[in-house]
Write a protein that holds these residues in place. Sequence first.
Motif, PDB file in Angstrom:
ATOM      1  N   SER A 220       0.826  -1.215   0.000  1.00  0.00           N
ATOM      2  CA  SER A 220       0.000   0.000   0.000  1.00  0.00           C
ATOM      3  C   SER A 220       0.859   1.263   0.000  1.00  0.00           C
ATOM      4  CB  SER A 220      -0.937   0.003   1.210  1.00  0.00           C
ATOM      5  OG  SER A 220      -0.189  -0.049   2.419  1.00  0.00           O
ATOM      6  N   SER A 221       2.058   1.200   0.570  1.00  0.00           N
ATOM      7  CA  SER A 221       2.943   2.368   0.581  1.00  0.00           C
ATOM      8  C   SER A 221       3.470   2.692  -0.806  1.00  0.00           C
ATOM      9  CB  SER A 221       4.123   2.125   1.530  1.00  0.00           C
ATOM     10  OG  SER A 221       3.685   2.003   2.868  1.00  0.00           O
ATOM     11  N   LEU A 222       3.406   1.706  -1.700  1.00  0.00           N
ATOM     12  CA  LEU A 222       3.887   1.929  -3.066  1.00  0.00           C
ATOM     13  C   LEU A 222       2.810   2.502  -3.973  1.00  0.00           C
ATOM     14  CD1 LEU A 222       5.991  -1.331  -3.554  1.00  0.00           C
ATOM     15  CD2 LEU A 222       6.825   0.977  -3.048  1.00  0.00           C
ATOM     16  N   ASP A 223       1.568   2.551  -3.502  1.00  0.00           N
ATOM     17  CA  ASP A 223       0.492   3.134  -4.307  1.00  0.00           C
ATOM     18  C   ASP A 223       0.793   4.579  -4.668  1.00  0.00           C
ATOM     19  OD1 ASP A 223      -0.891   0.788  -4.239  1.00  0.00           O
ATOM     20  OD2 ASP A 223      -2.321   1.417  -2.704  1.00  0.00           O
ATOM     21  N   ASP A 224       1.470   5.270  -3.751  1.00  0.00           N
ATOM     22  CA  ASP A 224       1.800   6.670  -3.955  1.00  0.00           C
ATOM     23  C   ASP A 224       3.134   6.847  -4.672  1.00  0.00           C
ATOM     24  OD1 ASP A 224       1.393   9.503  -3.565  1.00  0.00           O
ATOM     25  OD2 ASP A 224       2.981   9.408  -2.062  1.00  0.00           O
ATOM     26  N   PHE A 225       3.852   5.746  -4.896  1.00  0.00           N
ATOM     27  CA  PHE A 225       5.189   5.795  -5.502  1.00  0.00           C
ATOM     28  C   PHE A 225       5.120   5.610  -7.017  1.00  0.00           C
ATOM     29  CE2 PHE A 225       9.256   3.372  -6.411  1.00  0.00           C
ATOM     30  CZ  PHE A 225      10.076   4.482  -6.376  1.00  0.00           C
ATOM     31  N   PHE A 226       4.396   4.603  -7.454  1.00  0.00           N
ATOM     32  CA  PHE A 226       4.279   4.338  -8.882  1.00  0.00           C
ATOM     33  C   PHE A 226       3.320   5.327  -9.535  1.00  0.00           C
ATOM     34  CE2 PHE A 226       4.811  -0.278  -7.394  1.00  0.00           C
ATOM     35  CZ  PHE A 226       6.194  -0.212  -7.497  1.00  0.00           C
ATOM     36  N   GLY A 227       3.634   5.731 -10.763  1.00  0.00           N
ATOM     37  CA  GLY A 227       2.707   6.531 -11.534  1.00  0.00           C
ATOM     38  C   GLY A 227       1.652   5.653 -12.175  1.00  0.00           C
ATOM     39  N   GLY A 228       0.706   6.279 -12.866  1.00  0.00           N
ATOM     40  CA  GLY A 228      -0.305   5.519 -13.584  1.00  0.00           C
ATOM     41  C   GLY A 228       0.286   4.861 -14.815  1.00  0.00           C
ATOM     42  N   PRO A 229      -0.459   3.989 -15.488  1.00  0.00           N
ATOM     43  CA  PRO A 229       0.070   3.233 -16.628  1.00  0.00           C
ATOM     44  C   PRO A 229       0.656   4.091 -17.748  1.00  0.00           C
ATOM     45  CG  PRO A 229      -2.038   2.325 -15.936  1.00  0.00           C
ATOM     46  CD  PRO A 229      -1.847   3.589 -15.159  1.00  0.00           C
ATOM     47  N   ALA A 230       0.112   5.285 -17.976  1.00  0.00           N
ATOM     48  CA  ALA A 230       0.625   6.142 -19.047  1.00  0.00           C
ATOM     49  C   ALA A 230       1.754   7.055 -18.589  1.00  0.00           C
ATOM     50  CB  ALA A 230      -0.513   6.993 -19.625  1.00  0.00           C
ATOM     51  N   PHE A 231       2.124   6.981 -17.305  1.00  0.00           N
ATOM     52  CA  PHE A 231       3.125   7.904 -16.753  1.00  0.00           C
ATOM     53  C   PHE A 231       4.266   7.188 -16.033  1.00  0.00           C
ATOM     54  CE2 PHE A 231      -0.895  10.102 -17.133  1.00  0.00           C
ATOM     55  CZ  PHE A 231      -0.528  11.262 -17.803  1.00  0.00           C
ATOM     56  N   LEU A 232       4.424   5.906 -16.313  1.00  0.00           N
ATOM     57  CA  LEU A 232       5.436   5.133 -15.598  1.00  0.00           C
ATOM     58  C   LEU A 232       6.859   5.595 -15.906  1.00  0.00           C
ATOM     59  CD1 LEU A 232       3.894   1.555 -15.823  1.00  0.00           C
ATOM     60  CD2 LEU A 232       4.038   3.046 -13.825  1.00  0.00           C
ATOM     61  N   ALA A 233       7.101   6.031 -17.128  1.00  0.00           N
ATOM     62  CA  ALA A 233       8.460   6.466 -17.472  1.00  0.00           C
ATOM     63  C   ALA A 233       8.928   7.579 -16.542  1.00  0.00           C
ATOM     64  CB  ALA A 233       8.513   6.934 -18.925  1.00  0.00           C
ATOM     65  N   TRP A 234       8.011   8.459 -16.162  1.00  0.00           N
ATOM     66  CA  TRP A 234       8.410   9.625 -15.365  1.00  0.00           C
ATOM     67  C   TRP A 234       8.422   9.315 -13.870  1.00  0.00           C
ATOM     68  CZ3 TRP A 234       5.230   9.477 -19.576  1.00  0.00           C
ATOM     69  CH2 TRP A 234       5.796  10.002 -20.744  1.00  0.00           C
ATOM     70  N   SER A 235       7.624   8.375 -13.412  1.00  0.00           N
ATOM     71  CA  SER A 235       7.766   7.975 -12.011  1.00  0.00           C
ATOM     72  C   SER A 235       9.043   7.158 -11.837  1.00  0.00           C
ATOM     73  CB  SER A 235       6.536   7.185 -11.535  1.00  0.00           C
ATOM     74  OG  SER A 235       6.393   5.964 -12.219  1.00  0.00           O
ATOM     75  N   ARG A 236       9.446   6.403 -12.862  1.00  0.00           N
ATOM     76  CA  ARG A 236      10.713   5.665 -12.798  1.00  0.00           C
ATOM     77  C   ARG A 236      11.903   6.618 -12.762  1.00  0.00           C
ATOM     78  NH1 ARG A 236       8.914   1.636 -17.720  1.00  0.00           N
ATOM     79  NH2 ARG A 236       7.387   0.419 -16.539  1.00  0.00           N
ATOM     80  N   MET A 237      11.753   7.781 -13.391  1.00  0.00           N
ATOM     81  CA  MET A 237      12.844   8.762 -13.432  1.00  0.00           C
ATOM     82  C   MET A 237      12.781   9.742 -12.264  1.00  0.00           C
ATOM     83  SD  MET A 237      13.334   9.624 -17.496  1.00  0.00           S
ATOM     84  CE  MET A 237      11.641  10.101 -17.834  1.00  0.00           C
ATOM     85  N   ALA A 238      11.873   9.517 -11.343  1.00  0.00           N
ATOM     86  CA  ALA A 238      11.736  10.376 -10.162  1.00  0.00           C
ATOM     87  C   ALA A 238      11.278  11.784 -10.507  1.00  0.00           C
ATOM     88  CB  ALA A 238      13.044  10.431  -9.364  1.00  0.00           C
ATOM     89  N   ASN A 239      10.586  11.940 -11.634  1.00  0.00           N
ATOM     90  CA  ASN A 239      10.017  13.238 -11.972  1.00  0.00           C
ATOM     91  C   ASN A 239       8.703  13.474 -11.235  1.00  0.00           C
ATOM     92  OD1 ASN A 239      11.081  12.507 -15.282  1.00  0.00           O
ATOM     93  ND2 ASN A 239      12.045  13.975 -13.914  1.00  0.00           N
ATOM     94  N   LEU A 240       7.975  12.401 -10.986  1.00  0.00           N
ATOM     95  CA  LEU A 240       6.679  12.515 -10.331  1.00  0.00           C
ATOM     96  C   LEU A 240       6.395  11.226  -9.578  1.00  0.00           C
ATOM     97  CD1 LEU A 240       4.670  10.554 -12.186  1.00  0.00           C
ATOM     98  CD2 LEU A 240       4.780  12.491 -13.734  1.00  0.00           C
ATOM     99  N   HIS A 241       5.356  11.237  -8.784  1.00  0.00           N
ATOM    100  CA  HIS A 241       4.915  10.019  -8.105  1.00  0.00           C
ATOM    101  C   HIS A 241       3.397  10.065  -7.985  1.00  0.00           C
ATOM    102  CE1 HIS A 241       3.889  11.849  -4.159  1.00  0.00           C
ATOM    103  NE2 HIS A 241       4.829  12.735  -4.500  1.00  0.00           N
ATOM    104  N   GLY A 242       2.771   8.928  -8.065  1.00  0.00           N
ATOM    105  CA  GLY A 242       1.347   8.841  -7.809  1.00  0.00           C
ATOM    106  C   GLY A 242       0.423   9.283  -8.921  1.00  0.00           C
ATOM    107  N   TRP A 243       0.879  10.154  -9.823  1.00  0.00           N
ATOM    108  CA  TRP A 243       0.001  10.732 -10.827  1.00  0.00           C
ATOM    109  C   TRP A 243      -0.527   9.649 -11.767  1.00  0.00           C
ATOM    110  CZ3 TRP A 243      -2.977  14.606 -11.769  1.00  0.00           C
ATOM    111  CH2 TRP A 243      -3.376  14.922 -13.060  1.00  0.00           C
ATOM    112  N   GLY A 244      -1.865   9.532 -11.835  1.00  0.00           N
ATOM    113  CA  GLY A 244      -2.488   8.534 -12.689  1.00  0.00           C
ATOM    114  C   GLY A 244      -2.684   7.187 -12.034  1.00  0.00           C
ATOM    115  N   GLY A 245      -2.164   7.024 -10.793  1.00  0.00           N
ATOM    116  CA  GLY A 245      -2.265   5.749 -10.087  1.00  0.00           C
ATOM    117  C   GLY A 245      -3.494   5.720  -9.191  1.00  0.00           C
TER     118      GLY A 245
END
Length: 805
Positions: A220-245
């Motif tokens: 559950s703590s990772l729900d806020d870490f991963f981005g949504g399916p269309a934004f994973l590239a940017w959550s992987r690069m630490a540009n954002l978190h949670g957006w679209g998830g």
Amino acid sequence: MSTLPSNPLWIFFTVLCTFLVAAKSSTVGVSYISRFLEIQDKERAPSSVQLTAAYGVLNRLFPSHSSSFEFKIIPKEHCGGELCFKISNHPSFSYNGYPEILISGTTGVELAAGLHWYLKYWCGAHISWMKTGGAQLASVPKAGSLPQVQHAGVEIRRPVPWSYYQNAVTSSYTFAWWDWERWEKEIDWMALQGINLPLAFTGQEAIWQKVFQKFNISTSSLDDFFGGPAFLAWSRMANLHGWGGPLPQSWLDQQLLMQKKILARMYQLGMTPVLPAFSGNVPAALKRVFPSAKITHLGNWFTVHGDPRWCCTYLLDATDPLFIEIGKAFVKQQVNGIHIAFLPLSNMEEVATFTTGAAIFRGMQSGDSDAVWLMQGWLFSYDPFWRPPQMKALLHSVPVGKMIVLDLFAEAKPIWSSSEQFYGVPYIWCMLHNFAGNIEMYGVLDAVGSGPVEARRSENSTMVGVGMSMEGIEQNPVVYDLMSEMAFQHEIVDVKKWVDLYAKRRYGRYVQSLQDAWTILYGTLYNCTDGSQDKNRDVIVAFPDVDPYSIAIPQVTISRRYQDNRIQFLLRTVREELTDSFSKPHLWYSTSEVIEALKLFLSSGDEVPETSTYRYDLIDLTRQALAKYANQLFLKVIESYQLADLPAVAHFSQEFLGLVEDMDILLGCHDGFLLGPWLESAKRLAQDEEQERQFEWNARTQITMWFDNTQEEASLLRDYGNKYWSGLLRDYYGPRAAIYFKFLIESLEKGDGFRLQHWRREWIKLTNDWQSSRNIFPVKSTGNALNVSRWLYKKYLEDPSFHDV
């Protein structure tokens, strides 16, 4: 996964980074990675596995000719120690039922590339992505009548061992919603183009979930870490978190299974997949579990007012002992478990020093002693921090041969030539070309046809490969056809002659008017020499959010129509202060010449069969011409407004909106320009109605406006992923422009200023409503491309007074 080795040597890719594996060639750089290339050869799939995979590519591409070719794996010693393919006449062809052509190669990729080379240069065939016209194989003679090659055969060696493919964000801009059927086609395309070093980042989040659980981070703590399916590239690069998830568990499991298939097929063909390594990007919960760890809270990346729900991720310092522990766990989880890894790039440019680089590499090596760091060199091109001493410190923090740099934008802004070949570190010459999957006819063909050869021939060259590092694919097939061929070209290409042959191959026959058209396109659209990156800012797809008085109109004389000195002073002042607020579209060529090329295309329509390649190019060229015409129309609207000419504003506004509607009809004539497939492919991956809504919202949001916004303040990340897609123009871009024009007209009718905040409020609401809407768009094209293009040419482009700006 029985086709995978028990202890494979993968390639890992991280922040500035990536891991690798390696072959032998003519540059100093290749000698530095010789041990790595030897390991790569030993770890490759058995010959029988590669043969089976290569025949699979042939059968899917050209089933009617599957018995016309025989494939044979040969050792590198037969090619002077290099990777190569050989094409020869089959010795038994004189007997009925035997293959006609024998293709020998050192790997499955070489076999597929040899097949493509033969089809291209002996049969006049052409192979591109399905969306850009697909394969033109009509020119290939029927089985039993294939052209023979010269008696001695043909041998093509790679001048450098690697042909690299993808960008860290391609996984989101293009691959986000792919199923296995689409992935299989892409891997086939890679093999036919000779790509042997592709990124493989699908399914990363499932691995991270397992890794972070070992460090007491709950699911559950990772729900806020991963981005949504269309934004994973940017959550992987630490540009954002949670957006679209948050990401559903079914998504994680589904993507993990997909990655297994991807890696297995790449391995079977003899490719070396590039896998990600740990970059330091960590969930916020890690700081609570390890309060003494050196964790930095990063700054805002384009969110409105630094919204903490999406912005300001956390970076674990590479010198912290925990960094190596997590990095080791990640590598072991993907390599020893299910052979999967990913690329979380981090915002760590200015903290990446010698100490940091060495620490990152130790983290990689702790999980794989043979790891090599493949580093994305993009940061060196735009960040002033990276002066020679800083570059050297980072590049030399890893033993020679254990780091390879991607010269990411070498066709326009090469770094190799100004950095003493990356200060002795091996690198790959890459063509970036495309940003965000935008649709724009653009290229630098001369640089593509010469740059890799010049870099390889330069004194003490450390070049070890060529690559395509575009952010989005399925556009400009001519550019990628030439660039992929550079993996096998030893000499500078005569691009004019190459383009002449391309035009014939592309459409399956010689048509003089099409040859003439491509001569023009080569000298205009595909000859951009201004060094600018081509981020599409056409008004239709990237509508300006500015006060109309801030837009400078060439040669407009305000004083003719405005007698009020106060207004004159106001206009002059605003214009002087805000002329840069309108991001002008990139224009590097004569529009009249391109329209002349379009005329030639239209005149050829009755001579060329109704091929998908011709229809795609005709629509794209018509779109290109109309898009630039729309930019001029918009400036006429603004000029009329600044001159207080209400009838003219109304007239040109209606013409602009009518043009958008007409372009939507045009784009609907080919499957490669439709919005529907993007949305429907997203929904197909959903397991229930809730996921379907979430995934569709992700898909719609990526191509419009990211992040939450206030009622009157839009995110700066708007229209970055814009697309010329039928459905998107009619349903979103057109209505958005209509709102702006409505406020222009109201301003003149009421005699007051342009209500910028009111415009923003309505535009933002339109965007948010569109992102949440569920209306369905066609997934198959309709209409006759030639008839529609001819109609639009007569309606908008026949008048030469609008051809050049």
